[in-house]
Design an enzyme around this catalytic site. Structure first.
Site, mmCIF file in Angstrom:
data_model
loop_
_atom_site.group_PDB
_atom_site.id
_atom_site.type_symbol
_atom_site.label_atom_id
_atom_site.label_comp_id
_atom_site.label_asym_id
_atom_site.label_seq_id
_atom_site.Cartn_x
_atom_site.Cartn_y
_atom_site.Cartn_z
ATOM 1 N N CYS A 1 -83.526 -1.381 -28.754
ATOM 2 C CA CYS A 1 -83.483 -1.950 -30.096
ATOM 3 C C CYS A 1 -84.642 -1.502 -30.978
ATOM 4 O O CYS A 1 -85.687 -1.106 -30.504
ATOM 5 C CB CYS A 1 -83.516 -3.471 -30.110
ATOM 6 S SG CYS A 1 -82.180 -4.160 -29.161
ATOM 7 N N GLY B 1 -81.370 2.678 -30.985
ATOM 8 C CA GLY B 1 -80.152 1.975 -30.603
ATOM 9 C C GLY B 1 -79.013 2.395 -31.502
ATOM 10 O O GLY B 1 -79.161 2.374 -32.727
ATOM 11 N N ASN C 1 -86.520 -7.184 -30.294
ATOM 12 C CA ASN C 1 -86.620 -5.977 -29.472
ATOM 13 C C ASN C 1 -87.350 -6.360 -28.205
ATOM 14 O O ASN C 1 -88.462 -6.898 -28.274
ATOM 15 C CB ASN C 1 -87.397 -4.880 -30.223
ATOM 16 C CG ASN C 1 -87.596 -3.634 -29.383
ATOM 17 O OD1 ASN C 1 -86.796 -3.338 -28.505
ATOM 18 N ND2 ASN C 1 -88.664 -2.898 -29.648
ATOM 19 N N GLY C 2 -86.726 -6.104 -27.047
ATOM 20 C CA GLY C 2 -87.377 -6.438 -25.778
ATOM 21 C C GLY C 2 -86.401 -7.115 -24.846
ATOM 22 O O GLY C 2 -85.186 -7.001 -25.013
ATOM 23 N N TYR D 1 -91.250 9.120 -24.465
ATOM 24 C CA TYR D 1 -89.843 9.411 -24.707
ATOM 25 C C TYR D 1 -89.193 8.668 -25.867
ATOM 26 O O TYR D 1 -88.477 9.264 -26.664
ATOM 27 C CB TYR D 1 -89.096 9.117 -23.395
ATOM 28 C CG TYR D 1 -87.602 9.086 -23.492
ATOM 29 C CD1 TYR D 1 -86.885 10.206 -23.905
ATOM 30 C CD2 TYR D 1 -86.898 7.933 -23.166
ATOM 31 C CE1 TYR D 1 -85.495 10.160 -23.996
ATOM 32 C CE2 TYR D 1 -85.514 7.889 -23.248
ATOM 33 C CZ TYR D 1 -84.819 9.001 -23.667
ATOM 34 O OH TYR D 1 -83.470 8.958 -23.753
#
Ligand code: SF4
Length: 473
Positions: free
Chosen positions: A12, A38, A112-113, A252
């Protein structure tokens, strides 16, 4: 590398703005710049001070939103979200921001998480009468806030946050306030910016560049920011903090033009290529990076070794998302669809193929074969991170050890499995050195758990895949 085929997916990106007359439009642009985080769903909720209005849907930002739909979201405050499938699975109802209406007002949430105690909290809340609308872990926060009882909204939010464990960057919006919270370990990146008089918040600083905002600072672990008509103020909901930013953000996930904690992602990747070159000896004719995330590291590797950098692999940019399927066989097909070797560059050459990580090994095997089929004499695979041996419980989708080839294979076994002439990983120390954080604690403010197995939080049994629980016993 290509998130869709790699098997390692960010889960996300969030963007929010407060105090701008085109809040939804700016959020739309912000989300576009976070699209790499995402691609399965996107949404925006905006407030005009009286009501919260939301639009969301499955697909890319440009697929979910037309200009007309953005214009249906009037107001001076907005939060937005792009989603990879988080805990709880896919489906329209799980696309964020989640929007709740009650007699006391409305609430929108973007996260997010991953909350590692979501399952047990959900059981408790259901036992107390809560009815969940989604299967997402994020909804737990809304119920905890609503059950917070007395006090101001801020007090209820603080109380609710104190019950959560895991990784979270939360945007919480009501009709007249935006709150921003980061977990006590600061596992996911979250930054604040300013656009004129308006405040912005985003998972990555690249979103500020797109909308023309100025970076102010990163949100701190355990910090709660409250943004409303009186401006922005900072409070703490936890003092027990231990900065542990996700190392894979540098390796990444994040865009190369983003800065995380003052460190530019492209520069960190380039240094990791230089560091890897220092840790090994190689004779080869060309260096190539697997696009997009490994190109920075390949440039660094080429610079340090003196072996020329060449574009040995090309990303096919206009392949539709139709080909992105979660099954192994279709994932393998996806590699072919999305990458092509440049025969004129690799034919008859000893090729160094720089990549950022190996998860399942399938992608690496395919690319090595692709280079050899195109005439490469040798393919030496150089990975700018250590072997990923442990699952992530903080919002990245490697949730079982079984999926991680390095958890069960030695480097030599893995080399044989992917068909490379040599295989080298960067050391943990080398990666820390390359990223360049100050030594503020034993892990330099970074989470390294997928390499070392040392998790910055306790890991609760309800987080683990049943197979991993057996391994732990
Ligand atoms: S376990 Fe790995 S992927 Fe997960 S947060 Fe830590 S460094 Fe990032």
């Amino acid at each position: 590398m290509l998130a869709e085929v790699r098997g390692l997916n960010e889960e996300c990106g969030v963007f929010g703005i407060w105090g701008h007359e085109d809040a939804a439009q700016i959020t739309y642009y912000g989300l576009q710049s976070l699209q790499h985080r995402g691609q399965e769903g996107a949404g925006i909720v905006a407030t005009d001070g009286k009501h919260l209005h939301g639009v969301k849907g499955e697909g890319l930002v440009t697929e979910v939103f037309t200009q007309k739909k953005v214009q249906e979201l009037p107001g001076f405050g907005a939060i937005g979200h792009v989603r990879y499938t988080t805990a709880g699975g896919g489906g329209y109802e799980n696309v964020q921001p989640l929007l709740f209406h009650s007699q006391s007002g409305s609430l929108a949430l973007a996260h997010n998480g991953n909350l590692i105690n979501a399952t047990s909290l959900k059981h408790q809340l259901e036992g107390q009468g809560s009815i969940f609308q989604t299967t997402s872990d994020t909804e737990v926060l809304a119920h905890l806030i609503r059950r917070g009882g007395f006090g101001t909204m801020k007090d209820q939010v603080k109380h609710a946050l104190s019950m959560l464990k895991g990784a979270y960057a939360f945007l919480i919006m009501t009709e007249n306030e935006l709150m921003v919270a980061l977990d006590p370990n600061g596992l996911r990146p979250l930054s604040i910016g300013q656009l004129g008089e308006a405040f912005c918040v985003a998972s990555e600083t690249c979103a500020f560049d797109i909308v023309g905002a100025k970076f102010i600072r990163d949100v701190e672990p355990g910090e709660l920011l409250i943004i409303n008509k009186d401006g922005m103020r900072s409070e703490r909901f936890s003092m027990a903090t231990n900065q542990s930013i996700c190392t894979m953000e540098y390796v990444y996930f994040s865009r190369p033009d983003s800065d995380i904690h003052g460190i530019n992602v492209h520069s960190a990747r380039k240094r990791s290529g230089i560091q890897l070159a220092k840790e090994m000896n190689i004779e080869a004719d060309v260096v190539t990076g697997v696009p997009d995330s490994s190109i920075s590291a390949a440039i660094g590797f080429a610079e340090a070794t003196g072996i020329p950098y060449e574009m040995g692999l090309i990303k096919n940019r206009y392949v539709g998302r139709t080909f992105i399927q979660p099954s192994q066989s279709l994932r393998e097909q996806g590699v072919k669809m999305k990458l092509s070797p440049v025969r004129g560059v690799v034919e008859g050459k000893r090729v160094v193929m720089v990549d950022d990580s190996i998860v399942r090994g399938t992608t690496s095997r395919r690319i090595v074969k692709m280079l050899k089929d195109a005439g490469a004499l040798e393919v030496h695979v150089c990975i700018t991170s250590p072997p990923i041996k442990n699952p992530c419980y903080y919002g990245i989708d490697t949730s079982t050890r079984e999926e991680l080839i390095s958890a069960s294979h030695s480097v030599e076994e893995l080399r044989q499995a992917i068909g490379a002439d040599s295989l080298t990983f960067l050391s943990v120390e080398g990666l820390i050195e390359a990223i360049g954080h100050e030594k503020q604690n034993s892990h330099c403010g970074q989470c390294l758990a997928c390499f070392t197995g040392e998790y910055p939080t306790e890991i609760l049994p309800d987080t683990m895949h049943p197979h991993d629980k057996e391994l732990m016993c």
